[in-house]
Design an enzyme around this catalytic site. Structure first.
Site, PDB file in Angstrom:
ATOM      1  N   ARG A 105       0.879  -1.150  -0.146  1.00  0.00           N
ATOM      2  CA  ARG A 105      -0.062   0.069   0.160  1.00  0.00           C
ATOM      3  C   ARG A 105       0.813   1.175   0.031  1.00  0.00           C
ATOM      4  O   ARG A 105       1.942   1.221   0.316  1.00  0.00           O
ATOM      5  CB  ARG A 105      -0.968   0.142   1.057  1.00  0.00           C
ATOM      6  CG  ARG A 105      -0.094   0.018   2.504  1.00  0.00           C
ATOM      7  CD  ARG A 105      -1.305   0.518   3.760  1.00  0.00           C
ATOM      8  NE  ARG A 105      -0.701   0.526   4.964  1.00  0.00           N
ATOM      9  CZ  ARG A 105       0.021   1.561   5.462  1.00  0.00           C
ATOM     10  NH1 ARG A 105       0.102   2.872   4.815  1.00  0.00           N
ATOM     11  NH2 ARG A 105       0.629   1.190   6.746  1.00  0.00           N
ATOM     12  N   ASP A 108       9.801   9.055  11.215  1.00  0.00           N
ATOM     13  CA  ASP A 108       8.433   9.198  10.336  1.00  0.00           C
ATOM     14  C   ASP A 108       8.333  10.307   9.374  1.00  0.00           C
ATOM     15  O   ASP A 108       9.042  10.476   8.478  1.00  0.00           O
ATOM     16  CB  ASP A 108       7.417   8.820  11.336  1.00  0.00           C
ATOM     17  CG  ASP A 108       5.805   8.166  10.798  1.00  0.00           C
ATOM     18  OD1 ASP A 108       5.823   8.407   9.669  1.00  0.00           O
ATOM     19  OD2 ASP A 108       5.190   7.444  11.509  1.00  0.00           O
TER      20      ASP A 108
END
Length: 283
Positions: free
Chosen positions: A97, A195
């Site tokens: 994904r 992140d």
């Protein structure tokens, strides 16, 4: 060390990819695995656009409206998140994904992928050009995350989370390709994993640290200059408004009853430096 304040209720399960929508004066956040975009007006309303599937990363379009990376494709939307044309397929592997992305100064939109099983090296960084063609930029990544272009126009900063590094690549602005890689900052695993990230007007990178409830700022030479505490350990990403406010997204995914009360909320802090210009998609 300063602490960010919670500025919304819990508005996402897995909040990610914040983007300041300057034309509308609001913050857009993806609730990634729920397939929604959440619009937050500071001090005002919160509106949720239920799009379905996966909503990985959203950016403005120069012509108006938005572009979104979905589970395995790109989709253009009008200003009210009505689809504007058919999806633009990037790949067809159901085990993979999209995860995070952004636009370069030339108006190309990039989004990288990861395997649902977090298989090492299964991810790819894709580029959507204004003519709506899709290209592979990097392969062999594991969890493709934050991406930002410093003002010199010839470098790009990029996070592949499990490496524990903030990398800087040489960048060809004419072709949208990456060149030589260098490590800008190496992060001790005890301090979290890199992140999403934001860039300020002085060239500093503000990096969200998953697992440790913090944001680190790194100067352009990789020196750690500041740490912001976030009262939610799964800190996912950050973005500036038009001024000096840094918005921070968080996640409660996988935490269950152990989630902090603010996990899934948006946090904010005035960091005293303006954000760098963020770019729109030219297609």
């Amino acid at each position: 060390m300063r602490t960010a304040r919670q500025v919304t209720d819990v508005v996402t399960h897995h909040g990610e990819g914040p983007f300041w929508d300057g034309a509308a004066g609001r913050l857009l956040v993806v609730d990634m695995l729920a397939g929604a975009v959440v619009a937050v007006v500071p001090g005002g309303d919160v509106h949720r656009y239920e799009l379905g599937g996966v909503a990985a990363a959203v950016r403005a379009r120069e012509a108006g409206g938005y572009v979104l990376a979905t589970e395995r494709a790109f989709q253009r939307y009008t200003a009210d998140f009505t689809p504007d044309g058919p999806p633009i397929a990037a790949f067809d592997d159901p085990e993979i994904r999209m995860n995070d992305g952004g636009c370069d100064p030339q108006g190309r939109f990039y989004c990288g992928t990861m395997a649902y099983a977090m298989t090492p090296g299964a991810g790819v960084l894709y580029r959507l050009d204004p003519d709506l063609t899709v290209h592979q930029v990097l392969t062999g990544v594991t969890i493709s995350n934050g991406i930002q272009w410093p003002a010199d126009g010839h470098h790009v900063c990029y996070n592949d989370t499990p490496t524990g590094r903030v990398d800087r690549y040489s960048f060809d602005p004419d072709t949208g390709t990456f060149g030589a890689r260098e490590t800008l900052a190496a992060i001790d695993p005890a301090q979290g994993q890199p992140d999403g990230m934001a860039l300020d007007a002085e060239g500093g990178l503000w990096v969200a640290l998953w697992g440790s409830g913090a944001i680190h700022r790194y100067a352009s030479d990789g020196t750690l200059t500041e740490r912001i505490d976030v009262p939610a350990r799964q800190t996912t990403a950050c973005a500036f408004d038009d001024g000096t406010t840094l918005f921070i997204t968080t996640s409660r995914d996988g935490l269950g009853n152990a989630a902090e009360s603010g996990a899934g909320a948006v946090f904010a802090i005035d960091v005293g430096v303006e954000g760098a210009r963020q770019y729109a998609f030219a297609g």
